[in-house]
Design an enzyme around this catalytic site. Structure first.
Site, mmCIF file in Angstrom:
data_model
loop_
_atom_site.group_PDB
_atom_site.id
_atom_site.type_symbol
_atom_site.label_atom_id
_atom_site.label_comp_id
_atom_site.label_asym_id
_atom_site.label_seq_id
_atom_site.Cartn_x
_atom_site.Cartn_y
_atom_site.Cartn_z
ATOM 1 N N GLN A 64 -4.357 -5.179 7.179
ATOM 2 C CA GLN A 64 -5.314 -6.156 6.645
ATOM 3 C C GLN A 64 -5.176 -7.518 7.314
ATOM 4 O O GLN A 64 -5.784 -8.494 6.866
ATOM 5 C CB GLN A 64 -5.147 -6.301 5.123
ATOM 6 N N HIS B 121 0.885 -1.171 0.000
ATOM 7 C CA HIS B 121 0.000 0.000 0.000
ATOM 8 C C HIS B 121 0.923 1.221 0.000
ATOM 9 O O HIS B 121 2.009 1.179 0.586
ATOM 10 C CB HIS B 121 -0.841 -0.045 1.273
ATOM 11 N N CYS C 25 -4.819 2.493 -3.555
ATOM 12 C CA CYS C 25 -3.565 3.017 -2.992
ATOM 13 C C CYS C 25 -2.424 2.016 -3.157
ATOM 14 O O CYS C 25 -1.573 1.886 -2.260
ATOM 15 C CB CYS C 25 -3.707 3.393 -1.516
ATOM 16 N N LYS D 179 -10.575 -0.216 10.485
ATOM 17 C CA LYS D 179 -10.700 -1.445 9.693
ATOM 18 C C LYS D 179 -11.041 -2.636 10.578
ATOM 19 O O LYS D 179 -11.168 -3.757 10.104
ATOM 20 C CB LYS D 179 -9.398 -1.713 8.935
ATOM 21 N N ASP E 261 3.183 -3.896 8.017
ATOM 22 C CA ASP E 261 1.914 -3.211 7.810
ATOM 23 C C ASP E 261 0.824 -4.243 8.098
ATOM 24 O O ASP E 261 0.567 -5.141 7.289
ATOM 25 C CB ASP E 261 1.835 -2.706 6.365
HETATM 26 C C1 LIG Z 1 -2.555 -2.735 3.546
HETATM 27 C C2 LIG Z 1 -2.893 -1.342 3.978
HETATM 28 N N1 LIG Z 1 -1.924 -0.575 4.492
HETATM 29 C C3 LIG Z 1 -2.152 0.687 4.901
HETATM 30 C C4 LIG Z 1 -3.405 1.227 4.809
HETATM 31 C C5 LIG Z 1 -3.604 2.633 5.287
HETATM 32 O O1 LIG Z 1 -4.514 2.652 6.332
HETATM 33 P P1 LIG Z 1 -5.029 4.055 6.893
HETATM 34 O O2 LIG Z 1 -5.603 4.771 5.710
HETATM 35 O O3 LIG Z 1 -6.054 3.690 7.895
HETATM 36 O O4 LIG Z 1 -3.869 4.760 7.443
HETATM 37 C C6 LIG Z 1 -4.442 0.487 4.267
HETATM 38 C C7 LIG Z 1 -5.785 1.083 4.105
HETATM 39 O O5 LIG Z 1 -6.433 0.937 3.102
HETATM 40 C C8 LIG Z 1 -4.186 -0.846 3.847
HETATM 41 O O6 LIG Z 1 -5.141 -1.613 3.338
#
Ligand SMILES: Cc1ncc(COP(=O)(O)O)c(C=O)c1O
Length: 443
Positions: A234, A155, A397, A257, A231
């Site tokens: 998910q 991401h 993203c 999430k 990260d």
């Molecule tokens: C794998 C992953 N990393 C990072 C993020 C970023 O999360 P946030 O927008 O809550 O900071 C997301 C959100 O879509 C994600 O799916």
């Protein structure tokens, strides 16, 4: 009024009665969308929240409503307790210690926090203001020629901060590749070298759904003394995760999430690393002594929580954790695994669909991206929306992994614990109508 969880038997998510009981806690599921019952398949972007969480947040405003770590009045004391109990609940949920959990605005901020802390340590060192004097951990200092390794599946939240850090410090950004199936390519693990100082990777991809081979990556990183950053956006909402047991040094995730409120997230890092990390943001609530020339900083976690905190949100996040613990994370994982398999089987039966990622439910989560041959993802999602099915569309993203898998964008259907096989069936039925709707019959 939310039904209290204490004494309430754990629902059997494999039964219709069990999922019905859970769904009753999510009033938004009673909504109709465009004349159809809502089918919510966008939990990868943000989950729904149960009434218990909504009530916990409004209860904080109704009954407590005070800033934390300031003020000596009773409400301030209660607010501080609620905030710190929230921290404790979230830390426990991921296997961490209370003071290893930093409250941030979201996962993105958590990942930036670490990258900027490394930049601060590097700048202090270069200014001759040395790590030794500042007490910074030498592992945080980057020198030209050092490498920061990510993966092609990231991401942007776990890619862009590292690109910038590399640019500012003269380090080089390298990455593990992704296979045609959408998994981390372990054949590229030799890109972790003696020069690698940081290995930042996703636990589960928000595009391919693939769960990363954490053990192999951490072992390779440990062998060269690189810091490991996960990260966990998910993963934490979808299966049991014990961050210290995974052996990573730090990990970030978001409340919104995992049935929790918006506007709050966390970075967990082991106490050893945190101790030597310079702050990311500075200001009130994170200092010990401030003179006109200089300041000294509080120990973690306060050192990393400058400014007024997300108090009501942290209190409500604790309610989300309680809800997930009531459901049972093993049970959530099994339920979502079953639904993922059902969805992948359904997708295989629709002509002209290409899934970006593993096409079986093994070692993957229920975020399923796909392209529809001959139909732009936005058009496909509009037809789904007309049937009351909420999915996400775009590059989610994560442009590089889309490019790697030969797509510019995709449709994503993603699951949460409140979904049912009936949701998946409604989605597949609506999807089967997409190509005929646009008169696409070839291929
Ligand atoms: C794998 C992953 N990393 C990072 C993020 C970023 O999360 P946030 O927008 O809550 O900071 C997301 C959100 O879509 C994600 O799916």
């Amino acid at each position: 009024m939310a039904t209290p969880l204490t004494g309430r038997p754990r629902p059997d998510l494999a039964s219709e009665a069990g999922t019905a009981a859970v769904r009753a806690d999510f009033p938004i599921l009673e909504r109709e969308v465009r004349g159809h019952p809502l089918v919510y398949l966008d939990s990868g972007a943000t989950s729904l929240r149960p009434e218990q969480v909504v009530e916990a947040e409004s209860r904080f405003y109704r009954e407590t409503n005070a800033a934390v770590h300031r003020g000596a009045h009773a409400l301030a004391e209660e607010a501080t307790d609620a905030y710190e109990q929230g921290r404790a609940a979230v830390a426990r949920f991921v296997g961490g210690a209370f003071d290893e959990l930093l409250i941030t605005r979201n996962a993105t901020e958590g990942l930036n926090l670490l990258a900027y802390s490394m930049l601060a340590a590097t700048l202090d060192e270069r200014m001759g203001d040395g790590v030794a004097r500042r007490g910074a951990d030498p592992r945080l200092v980057l020198r030209p020629g050092d490498e920061i390794l990510v993966t092609e599946a990231e991401h942007h939240a776990n890619l862009v901060p590292w690109q910038r850090l590399a640019r500012w410090t003269g380090a080089k950004l390298t990455w593990l590749g992704v296979t045609d199936e959408g998994r981390i390519d372990l054949g590229t693990l030799d890109r972790i070298t003696e020069r690698t100082r940081v290995v930042a990777f996703t636990h589960a991809s928000n595009v391919t759904g693939a769960i990363s081979p954490v053990r192999e990556i951490v072992e390779a990183a440990n062998a060269v003394g690189a810091l490991t950053v996960l990260d966990a956006c998910q993963s934490v909402p979808h299966f049991p995760v014990d961050l210290p047991a995974l052996g990573v040094d730090a990990a970030a995730f978001s409340a919104h999430k995992m049935l929790g409120p918006t506007g709050v997230g966390a970075m967990w890092a082991n106490a050893d690393l945190l101790e030597g990390m310079p702050p990311f943001m500075t200001g009130g609530s994170m200092v010990e002594v401030v003179t006109m020339e200089e300041s000294t900083f509080l120990p973690p976690p306060a050192r990393f929580e400058a400014g007024s905190q997300a108090t009501a949100q942290v209190a409500a996040w604790a309610a989300a954790v309680e809800y997930l613990e009531w459901l049972g994370m093993d049970e959530v994982a099994a339920h979502e695994h079953d639904l993922t398999a059902h969805m992948l089987a359904g997708l295989a039966g629709v002509e002209g669909i290409r899934v970006l990622g593993p096409t079986t439910a093994t070692e993957r989560v229920g975020a399923v991206c796909f392209v529809v041959d001959g139909v732009h993802p936005h058009d496909a999602s509009q037809v789904l929306d007309d049937a009351g099915v909420a999915v996400r569309v775009g590059h989610h993203c994560a442009q590089p992994v889309h490019r790697r898998l030969g797509a510019q964008s995709s449709v994503r259907a993603s699951l949460g614990p409140y979904n049912t096989r009936a949701d998946v069936d409604a989605f597949i039925a609506a999807l089967a109508g997409v190509r005929p709707f646009f008169g696409v019959t070839h291929g």
